[in-house]
Design a protein around this motif. Structure first.
Motif, PDB file in Angstrom:
ATOM      1  N   VAL B   8       0.850  -1.204   0.000  1.00 62.72           N
ATOM      2  CA  VAL B   8       0.000   0.000   0.000  1.00 62.72           C
ATOM      3  C   VAL B   8       0.880   1.247   0.000  1.00 62.72           C
ATOM      4  O   VAL B   8       1.565   1.546   0.975  1.00 62.72           O
ATOM      5  CB  VAL B   8      -0.940   0.041   1.226  1.00 62.72           C
ATOM      6  N   ASP B   9       0.877   1.967  -1.132  1.00 64.98           N
ATOM      7  CA  ASP B   9       1.648   3.217  -1.234  1.00 64.98           C
ATOM      8  C   ASP B   9       1.023   4.072  -2.319  1.00 64.98           C
ATOM      9  O   ASP B   9       0.639   3.560  -3.372  1.00 64.98           O
ATOM     10  CB  ASP B   9       3.119   2.915  -1.581  1.00 64.98           C
ATOM     11  N   ASP B  10       0.887   5.373  -2.051  1.00 64.98           N
ATOM     12  CA  ASP B  10       0.234   6.239  -3.035  1.00 64.98           C
ATOM     13  C   ASP B  10       1.188   6.722  -4.128  1.00 64.98           C
ATOM     14  O   ASP B  10       0.800   7.451  -5.032  1.00 64.98           O
ATOM     15  CB  ASP B  10      -0.460   7.430  -2.353  1.00 64.98           C
ATOM     16  N   ASP B  11       2.456   6.315  -4.025  1.00 63.25           N
ATOM     17  CA  ASP B  11       3.436   6.695  -5.047  1.00 63.25           C
ATOM     18  C   ASP B  11       3.506   5.574  -6.081  1.00 63.25           C
ATOM     19  O   ASP B  11       4.028   4.499  -5.815  1.00 63.25           O
ATOM     20  CB  ASP B  11       4.799   6.898  -4.364  1.00 63.25           C
ATOM     21  N   PRO B  12       2.912   5.826  -7.289  1.00 65.39           N
ATOM     22  CA  PRO B  12       2.819   4.743  -8.294  1.00 65.39           C
ATOM     23  C   PRO B  12       4.189   4.224  -8.740  1.00 65.39           C
ATOM     24  O   PRO B  12       4.356   3.027  -8.961  1.00 65.39           O
ATOM     25  CB  PRO B  12       2.072   5.394  -9.458  1.00 65.39           C
ATOM     26  N   VAL B  13       5.177   5.126  -8.812  1.00 65.54           N
ATOM     27  CA  VAL B  13       6.516   4.699  -9.238  1.00 65.54           C
ATOM     28  C   VAL B  13       7.092   3.727  -8.210  1.00 65.54           C
ATOM     29  O   VAL B  13       7.673   2.691  -8.550  1.00 65.54           O
ATOM     30  CB  VAL B  13       7.451   5.914  -9.417  1.00 65.54           C
ATOM     31  N   LEU B  14       6.901   4.093  -6.933  1.00 68.87           N
ATOM     32  CA  LEU B  14       7.440   3.239  -5.873  1.00 68.87           C
ATOM     33  C   LEU B  14       6.770   1.864  -5.886  1.00 68.87           C
ATOM     34  O   LEU B  14       7.414   0.839  -5.674  1.00 68.87           O
ATOM     35  CB  LEU B  14       7.232   3.909  -4.508  1.00 68.87           C
ATOM     36  N   LEU B  15       5.466   1.893  -6.162  1.00 68.38           N
ATOM     37  CA  LEU B  15       4.723   0.638  -6.184  1.00 68.38           C
ATOM     38  C   LEU B  15       5.277  -0.297  -7.270  1.00 68.38           C
ATOM     39  O   LEU B  15       5.464  -1.487  -7.035  1.00 68.38           O
ATOM     40  CB  LEU B  15       3.233   0.945  -6.453  1.00 68.38           C
ATOM     41  N   VAL B  16       5.574   0.293  -8.417  1.00 72.31           N
ATOM     42  CA  VAL B  16       6.162  -0.483  -9.512  1.00 72.31           C
ATOM     43  C   VAL B  16       7.542  -1.014  -9.108  1.00 72.31           C
ATOM     44  O   VAL B  16       7.866  -2.185  -9.305  1.00 72.31           O
ATOM     45  CB  VAL B  16       6.278   0.391 -10.793  1.00 72.31           C
ATOM     46  N   MET B  17       8.323  -0.138  -8.506  1.00 75.14           N
ATOM     47  CA  MET B  17       9.678  -0.540  -8.090  1.00 75.14           C
ATOM     48  C   MET B  17       9.639  -1.684  -7.088  1.00 75.14           C
ATOM     49  O   MET B  17      10.404  -2.641  -7.177  1.00 75.14           O
ATOM     50  CB  MET B  17      10.389   0.664  -7.442  1.00 75.14           C
ATOM     51  N   LEU B  18       8.731  -1.552  -6.088  1.00 74.54           N
ATOM     52  CA  LEU B  18       8.654  -2.582  -5.048  1.00 74.54           C
ATOM     53  C   LEU B  18       8.257  -3.933  -5.655  1.00 74.54           C
ATOM     54  O   LEU B  18       8.850  -4.967  -5.336  1.00 74.54           O
ATOM     55  CB  LEU B  18       7.628  -2.174  -3.968  1.00 74.54           C
ATOM     56  N   GLN B  19       7.257  -3.877  -6.556  1.00 74.67           N
ATOM     57  CA  GLN B  19       6.823  -5.118  -7.197  1.00 74.67           C
ATOM     58  C   GLN B  19       7.989  -5.765  -7.936  1.00 74.67           C
ATOM     59  O   GLN B  19       8.224  -6.959  -7.840  1.00 74.67           O
ATOM     60  CB  GLN B  19       5.693  -4.824  -8.194  1.00 74.67           C
ATOM     61  N   LYS B  20       8.735  -4.935  -8.639  1.00 75.97           N
ATOM     62  CA  LYS B  20       9.862  -5.416  -9.428  1.00 75.97           C
ATOM     63  C   LYS B  20      10.909  -6.048  -8.518  1.00 75.97           C
ATOM     64  O   LYS B  20      11.402  -7.153  -8.762  1.00 75.97           O
ATOM     65  CB  LYS B  20      10.467  -4.218 -10.177  1.00 75.97           C
ATOM     66  N   MET B  21      11.258  -5.340  -7.441  1.00 79.71           N
ATOM     67  CA  MET B  21      12.318  -5.824  -6.558  1.00 79.71           C
ATOM     68  C   MET B  21      11.922  -7.111  -5.852  1.00 79.71           C
ATOM     69  O   MET B  21      12.710  -8.041  -5.739  1.00 79.71           O
ATOM     70  CB  MET B  21      12.661  -4.728  -5.525  1.00 79.71           C
ATOM     71  N   SER B  23       9.759  -9.312  -6.867  1.00 79.05           N
ATOM     72  CA  SER B  23       9.694 -10.452  -7.788  1.00 79.05           C
ATOM     73  C   SER B  23      11.083 -10.908  -8.231  1.00 79.05           C
ATOM     74  O   SER B  23      11.275 -12.073  -8.594  1.00 79.05           O
ATOM     75  CB  SER B  23       8.794 -10.139  -8.988  1.00 79.05           C
ATOM     76  N   ILE B  24      12.050  -9.978  -8.193  1.00 77.46           N
ATOM     77  CA  ILE B  24      13.439 -10.388  -8.496  1.00 77.46           C
ATOM     78  C   ILE B  24      13.946 -11.320  -7.400  1.00 77.46           C
ATOM     79  O   ILE B  24      14.516 -12.372  -7.655  1.00 77.46           O
ATOM     80  CB  ILE B  24      14.363  -9.144  -8.622  1.00 77.46           C
ATOM     81  N   VAL B  25      13.678 -10.943  -6.127  1.00 73.46           N
ATOM     82  CA  VAL B  25      14.210 -11.709  -5.003  1.00 73.46           C
ATOM     83  C   VAL B  25      13.411 -13.000  -4.787  1.00 73.46           C
ATOM     84  O   VAL B  25      13.966 -14.053  -4.509  1.00 73.46           O
ATOM     85  CB  VAL B  25      14.227 -10.850  -3.719  1.00 73.46           C
ATOM     86  N   ASP B  26      12.056 -12.892  -4.885  1.00 77.68           N
ATOM     87  CA  ASP B  26      11.227 -14.090  -4.670  1.00 77.68           C
ATOM     88  C   ASP B  26      10.084 -14.123  -5.671  1.00 77.68           C
ATOM     89  O   ASP B  26       9.028 -13.539  -5.456  1.00 77.68           O
ATOM     90  CB  ASP B  26      10.677 -14.075  -3.235  1.00 77.68           C
ATOM     91  N   PRO B  27      10.279 -14.813  -6.822  1.00 81.71           N
ATOM     92  CA  PRO B  27       9.258 -14.813  -7.884  1.00 81.71           C
ATOM     93  C   PRO B  27       7.954 -15.494  -7.453  1.00 81.71           C
ATOM     94  O   PRO B  27       6.919 -15.279  -8.066  1.00 81.71           O
ATOM     95  CB  PRO B  27       9.923 -15.596  -9.021  1.00 81.71           C
ATOM     96  N   ASN B  28       7.982 -16.282  -6.330  1.00 83.08           N
ATOM     97  CA  ASN B  28       6.779 -17.022  -5.929  1.00 83.08           C
ATOM     98  C   ASN B  28       5.835 -16.236  -5.017  1.00 83.08           C
ATOM     99  O   ASN B  28       4.730 -16.674  -4.742  1.00 83.08           O
ATOM    100  CB  ASN B  28       7.173 -18.318  -5.211  1.00 83.08           C
ATOM    101  N   LEU B  29       6.322 -15.104  -4.534  1.00 84.94           N
ATOM    102  CA  LEU B  29       5.522 -14.297  -3.604  1.00 84.94           C
ATOM    103  C   LEU B  29       4.314 -13.720  -4.334  1.00 84.94           C
ATOM    104  O   LEU B  29       4.434 -13.201  -5.435  1.00 84.94           O
ATOM    105  CB  LEU B  29       6.404 -13.151  -3.081  1.00 84.94           C
ATOM    106  N   LEU B  31       1.841 -10.825  -4.832  1.00 84.58           N
ATOM    107  CA  LEU B  31       1.856  -9.387  -4.528  1.00 84.58           C
ATOM    108  C   LEU B  31       0.530  -8.752  -4.890  1.00 84.58           C
ATOM    109  O   LEU B  31      -0.010  -8.986  -5.975  1.00 84.58           O
ATOM    110  CB  LEU B  31       2.982  -8.699  -5.311  1.00 84.58           C
ATOM    111  N   SER B  32      -0.045  -7.973  -3.981  1.00 81.29           N
ATOM    112  CA  SER B  32      -1.283  -7.246  -4.274  1.00 81.29           C
ATOM    113  C   SER B  32      -1.047  -5.760  -4.013  1.00 81.29           C
ATOM    114  O   SER B  32      -1.065  -5.305  -2.864  1.00 81.29           O
ATOM    115  CB  SER B  32      -2.421  -7.749  -3.377  1.00 81.29           C
ATOM    116  N   PRO B  33      -0.810  -4.980  -5.075  1.00 84.93           N
ATOM    117  CA  PRO B  33      -0.524  -3.549  -4.898  1.00 84.93           C
ATOM    118  C   PRO B  33      -1.793  -2.694  -4.834  1.00 84.93           C
ATOM    119  O   PRO B  33      -2.737  -2.946  -5.570  1.00 84.93           O
ATOM    120  CB  PRO B  33       0.288  -3.214  -6.154  1.00 84.93           C
ATOM    121  N   ILE B  56       1.090  -6.843   5.350  1.00 81.71           N
ATOM    122  CA  ILE B  56       0.866  -5.540   4.693  1.00 81.71           C
ATOM    123  C   ILE B  56       2.139  -4.709   4.762  1.00 81.71           C
ATOM    124  O   ILE B  56       2.699  -4.513   5.838  1.00 81.71           O
ATOM    125  CB  ILE B  56      -0.284  -4.759   5.367  1.00 81.71           C
ATOM    126  N   LEU B  57       2.573  -4.267   3.594  1.00 82.07           N
ATOM    127  CA  LEU B  57       3.676  -3.301   3.541  1.00 82.07           C
ATOM    128  C   LEU B  57       3.005  -1.933   3.345  1.00 82.07           C
ATOM    129  O   LEU B  57       2.422  -1.667   2.302  1.00 82.07           O
ATOM    130  CB  LEU B  57       4.601  -3.634   2.355  1.00 82.07           C
TER     131      LEU B  57
END
Lengths: 342, 128
Positions: B8-21, B23-29, B31-33, B56-57
């Motif tokens: 949960v973050d209102d910064d769309p860029v950050l949300l994309v970055m977090l999802q990316k990071m 999924s790089i570290v754990d592709p099986n997690l 994620l619900s942004p 919840i992050l």
């Protein structure tokens, strides 16, 4: 008989030589060294009193001189005599007026027809002594009056029952713009802005119950010009001509309060700026830092030159981050100081 | 049990970055942004899927509510709040102190979230 060895300098303003000789003789009976100077007219007396050859201890004044007499003579001579006591010499026919002359400031009077050496001597000693005391009292009264009148802080005395002003000092007149007459026609409630004069009676209650108590309050007052000022008043109960009076000292704190308000407003602005730094500015910066990190891992195939440039971006963002943290730390210490004061 | 991480973050860029990071570290997690507290709350209250362990992050200063309001809302109106990991771009230390008073909070991270932080978060949610 034991004679007074003290030297006396006495001015006798008397046009009748016989009376003068009588005085001279009688004085010699009780005083060893009586230096008398006889003057026959008011004009001559004025000359000698304006340029005295030495100070006189006492002045005898015949109330009818060839060139001046009566009340005018008394007033003029008293003015010239300064702090030298003046004793009137008079006959039975002028007795009523002579008694009245005491209220003008004459120290005593002697009836020429009843003069004796003892009465004369007693009058001299008594008048000199009494004049000394009254002068002392007058000086002391003046000193206390000056404390009130010349105080740089506005002060007044008001009647606790009617709230009317009883006495106002010059500083109050200067500060509020009302003349003394205007003040005396007002009550302290008139100085408060509309709707702020209630509760005065309650404020005075404690002071009236406990005469030794001193009370400080902050009020708003209106000047004659309509300008509103904030004042800190100190009240103290005061016996004033048998009335239930209050002495008040006024300290205008309008400017002081305005300064404090300005500083508080500035502080508030600074806190807001600090808040913007630590919350608002840092958000895009954190995003930038995150992006640089992400790019670092995603673009490992960059050439050396591009990697160097990427490093510069990271370092610049890092520097900016340090600056914002520093501002935030400083604002937190201000907040801390603020809380300690509360 | 599968782990679901609600971002949960209102910064769309950050949300994309977090999802990316993540999924790089754990592709099986899983994620619900979400961009707002409201959306996340609506999703959580409507979703009774118990097969997933939820975390919840949560960004502290969301545009529609603060993280504190978010958690209070959960405890007052809904059921027990899942474990919360707070993230913030603010550097004011008061937030970290305040976080200690909220039981659901298991972690606190200052942005930018680094890969090292991602590892730490995954450790907190019981992965890795």
């Amino acid at each position: 008989m034991h004679k007074d060895k003290k030297a006396y300098h006495i001015l006798v303003i008397e046009d009748n030589f016989g009376d003068f000789v009588l005085i001279e003789e009688y004085l010699a009976e009780n005083i060893l060294e009586a230096n008398l100077k006889q003057i026959e007219t008011f004009q001559a007396a004025r000359k000698i009193l304006q340029n005295p050859p030495g100070k006189f201890d006492l002045i005898f004044l015949d109330l009818t001189l060839p060139d001046l007499s009566g009340e005018k003579l008394i007033v003029e001579i008293l003015e010239l005599a300064g702090d030298t006591p003046v004793v009137a010499l008079t006959g039975f026919s002028d007795l009523d007026f002579t008694i009245k002359s005491l209220s003008l400031g004459v120290s005593d009077y002697l009836l020429k027809d009843e003069l004796t050496p003892t009465i004369l001597y007693k009058t001299i000693v008594y008048s000199i002594q009494r004049k000394k005391f009254t002068d002392q009292i007058q000086r002391s009264e003046k000193r206390y009056s000056d404390l009130f009148q010349l105080s740089p802080l506005p002060m007044w005395v008001f009647d606790a029952d009617t709230l009317k002003f009883l006495s106002i000092n010059q500083a109050a007149i200067n500060h509020y713009g009302y003349s003394e007459e205007e003040f005396l026609a007002l009550s302290i409630a008139d100085l408060r802005p509309k709707g702020e004069s209630h509760g005065i009676a309650k404020e005075l209650e404690n002071l009236l119950l406990d005469p030794s108590s001193v009370q400080k309050n902050v009020f708003r007052h209106l000047k004659k010009s309509g300008e509103t000022i904030t004042v800190e008043t100190t009240y103290k109960r005061l016996p004033f001509n048998e009335r239930n009076a209050m002495l008040v000292i006024i300290n205008d704190i309008t400017d002081r309060n305005r300064h404090i308000e300005t500083i508080e407003k500035q502080n508030q602005n600074l806190m807001e700026i600090a808040w913007i730094q630590s919350h608002v500015v840092r958000a895009p910066l954190a995003r930038l830092l995150g992006l640089v990190n992400l790019l670092d891992t995603e673009t490992s195939d960059l050439n050396a030159e591009s990697k160097k440039l990427m490093g510069y971006i990271r370092d610049s963002a890092g520097e900016l981050d340090e600056i914002i943290r520093e501002i935030s730390r400083k604002s937190e210490t201000i907040e801390h100081l603020d809380k300690n004061e509360d | 049990m599968k782990t679901e991480l609600i971002l949960v973050d209102d910064d769309p860029v950050l949300l994309v970055m977090l999802q990316k990071m993540f999924s790089i570290v754990d592709p099986n997690l899983q994620l619900s942004p979400f961009h707002s507290g409201k959306e996340a709350l609506a999703y959580l209250s409507g979703n009774h899927d118990t097969a997933h362990q939820k975390f919840i992050l949560l960004d502290i200063n969301l545009r529609d509510m603060s993280a504190w309001q978010f958690m209070n809302e959960f405890e007052n109106v809904r059921k027990t709040c899942p474990s919360v990991i707070l993230i913030t771009s603010s550097v004011a230390s008061a937030n970290a102190e305040k976080a200690k008073n909220y039981a659901p909070v298991v972690g606190f991270f200052e942005k930018p979230i680094t890969f090292q932080n991602i590892e730490q978060i995954l450790k907190l949610v019981g992965k890795h």
